[in-house]
Scaffold this active site. Structure first.
Site, PDB file in Angstrom:
ATOM      1  CD  GLN A 149     -30.678  -8.407  22.333  1.00  0.00           C
ATOM      2  OE1 GLN A 149     -30.808  -9.611  22.595  1.00  0.00           O
ATOM      3  NE2 GLN A 149     -29.538  -7.872  21.887  1.00  0.00           N
ATOM      4  CD  GLU A 206     -31.906 -12.353  27.303  1.00  0.00           C
ATOM      5  OE1 GLU A 206     -31.280 -11.295  27.442  1.00  0.00           O
ATOM      6  OE2 GLU A 206     -31.845 -13.050  26.271  1.00  0.00           O
ATOM      7  NE  ARG A 209     -28.931  -7.745  16.485  1.00  0.00           N
ATOM      8  CZ  ARG A 209     -29.060  -8.972  15.993  1.00  0.00           C
ATOM      9  NH1 ARG A 209     -29.953  -9.212  15.052  1.00  0.00           N
ATOM     10  NH2 ARG A 209     -28.294  -9.946  16.435  1.00  0.00           N
ATOM     11  CG  HIS A 228     -35.302 -12.217  23.263  1.00  0.00           C
ATOM     12  ND1 HIS A 228     -34.345 -12.084  22.275  1.00  0.00           N
ATOM     13  CD2 HIS A 228     -34.683 -11.954  24.433  1.00  0.00           C
ATOM     14  CE1 HIS A 228     -33.186 -11.780  22.831  1.00  0.00           C
ATOM     15  NE2 HIS A 228     -33.366 -11.692  24.140  1.00  0.00           N
ATOM     16  CG  HIS A 251     -33.212  -6.981  26.838  1.00  0.00           C
ATOM     17  ND1 HIS A 251     -34.310  -7.623  26.306  1.00  0.00           N
ATOM     18  CD2 HIS A 251     -32.135  -7.728  26.472  1.00  0.00           C
ATOM     19  CE1 HIS A 251     -33.919  -8.711  25.654  1.00  0.00           C
ATOM     20  NE2 HIS A 251     -32.597  -8.789  25.735  1.00  0.00           N
TER      21      HIS A 251
END
Length: 397
Positions: free
Chosen positions: A95, A132, A278, A97, A259
């Site tokens: 995926q 993240e 994704r 972001h 990642h």
């Protein structure tokens, strides 16, 4: 201070044992993938109040200034981060972001078109980005960031058949950014038969190569294909770095970094968002155009951070305004140690036992491994003592 009860996520890739063991409970035989300790509206933690159980997001909204503080309330208008416990036992989706701009535009576009939030084909769940980082509590493995163009070229050059077109797009362009982008586009066009052909080639090379890095890269393709037969994500893993985090190590993933987490147990701290685009290794919706737009093809590699030996408190401060993470191990069991940060904080005991105190609650609370609290901004400085290790999420100044 509020004791937290996290929101459980039972995704099928989750371990059935890691989370219950860490939390001191009994496994129930079903996957326990994530425990959300935050105020995201789709999965808020809960707290016990004199009038009953309440959602953390509603507690914060009822008196935002007290709980967030003036600065955080003015800048973000909500708790800007989300802390999770993460327990993958098998690979989860590959995926990326989106950036803040892309997230906001995508969210409002789907809202204007009336796409329900619960629609499986929905791409944007909110209007925020989701940088993240993962702090390993056990050995933790994953795929993080693009390999260099040269590394990808070397790996593809030993494969033939369906991988040839992808190699051609890479070698025909001297600029690594569009080269990798076009290579990924070519790989995403592979059908199931093509994928199986490439996987077979990688399996053979993993067994015969004398180069440890090649064996790892080709072996990863074979490993992922066993979990997701025919899924092109297994082949796409050739473009990504495989990493291993030992306990106490951390990796940060900025917007646009591809990642996939493979196995292990750790803390995940992110901006308070649920936006996931994704690439593969999933049966869920793949928005190819949005995913390609979100990826940052100009960067490669990754950085693993570790706390200095002997540090009572170490702060992992990524280049984002929403959060930082402190890891603290009090030097003396009976001597209070003041933690950084003075806004809204979430603290979890990750080993042993710690006792936490604030100006607003000088008697304090005792936390055992797996127990967590939310500390409002109005409570002032947070101090701990004990013989354990505490991880604290907070908003940096």
């Amino acid at each position: 201070m509020y004791r937290l009860t996290g929101s459980r996520r039972s995704y099928d890739w989750g371990s059935t044992t890691s989370m219950p063991e860490f939390l001191g409970g009994e496994p129930d035989g079903t996957p326990f993938a994530e425990l959300w300790l935050g105020a995201h509206p789709t999965g808020p933690a809960t707290v016990d109040t004199p009038t009953g159980t309440a959602r953390l997001d509603e507690i914060i909204e009822a008196d935002a200034t007290t709980h967030l503080g003036h600065e955080v309330q003015a800048k973000f208008g909500r708790l800007p981060y989300l802390l999770k416990l993460l327990a993958p036992v098998r690979p989860l989706s590959m995926q990326v972001h989106p950036s803040p701009e892309m997230a906001k535009a995508g969210f409002h576009d789907e809202e204007s078109r009336g796409v329900p939030l619960a629609d499986p084909a929905r791409s944007f769940k909110d209007e925020h980005h989701k940088p993240e980082m993962v702090y390993a509590l056990s050995r933790f493995e994953g795929l993080v960031g693009f390999r260099t163009k040269t590394q990808v070229q070397n790996l593809l050059s030993r494969l033939n058949g369906p991988a040839t077109a992808a190699l051609d797009t890479l070698t025909s362009d001297d600029d690594s950014a569009p080269g990798l982008q076009n290579t990924l586009r070519q790989l995403l066009q592979l059908n199931t038969t093509d994928v199986e052909h490439v996987v077979a080639g990688c399996r053979e090379l993993a067994a015969t190569s004398s180069d440890p890095e090649e064996r790892t890269a080709y072996g990863t393709v074979d490993e992922l294909a066993r979990f997701y037969p025919g899924d092109v994500g297994a082949v796409v893993s050739l473009l990504l770095n495989r990493i291993v985090l030992e306990p106490g190590q951390l990796v940060f993933l900025g917007d646009g970094t591809p990642h996939a987490y493979l196995s292990g147990f750790g803390l995940e701290l992110m901006a308070n968002s649920d936006n996931v685009l994704r690439l593969g290794l999933t049966s869920k919706h793949i928005d190819g155009d949005a995913m390609l737009e979100a990826l940052d093809f100009t960067s490669s590699g990754y950085d693993v951070e570790s706390a200095p030996k002997g540090a009572v408190t170490h702060v992992f401060a990524p280049p984002v305004p929403e959060y930082a993470l402190s890891i603290s191990q009090p030097e003396h069991m009976d001597v209070p140690h003041t933690l950084p940060g003075d806004g809204p904080r979430i603290l979890i005991c990750v080993d042993g036992t710690v006792h936490v105190m604030t100006d607003g609650e000088p008697q304090g609370l005792t936390l055992n491994r797996g127990e967590s609290i939310f500390v409002p901004a109005a409570d002032g400085p947070l101090t701990i003592k004990g013989s354990g290790t505490a991880a604290q999420a907070f908003v940096p100044e």
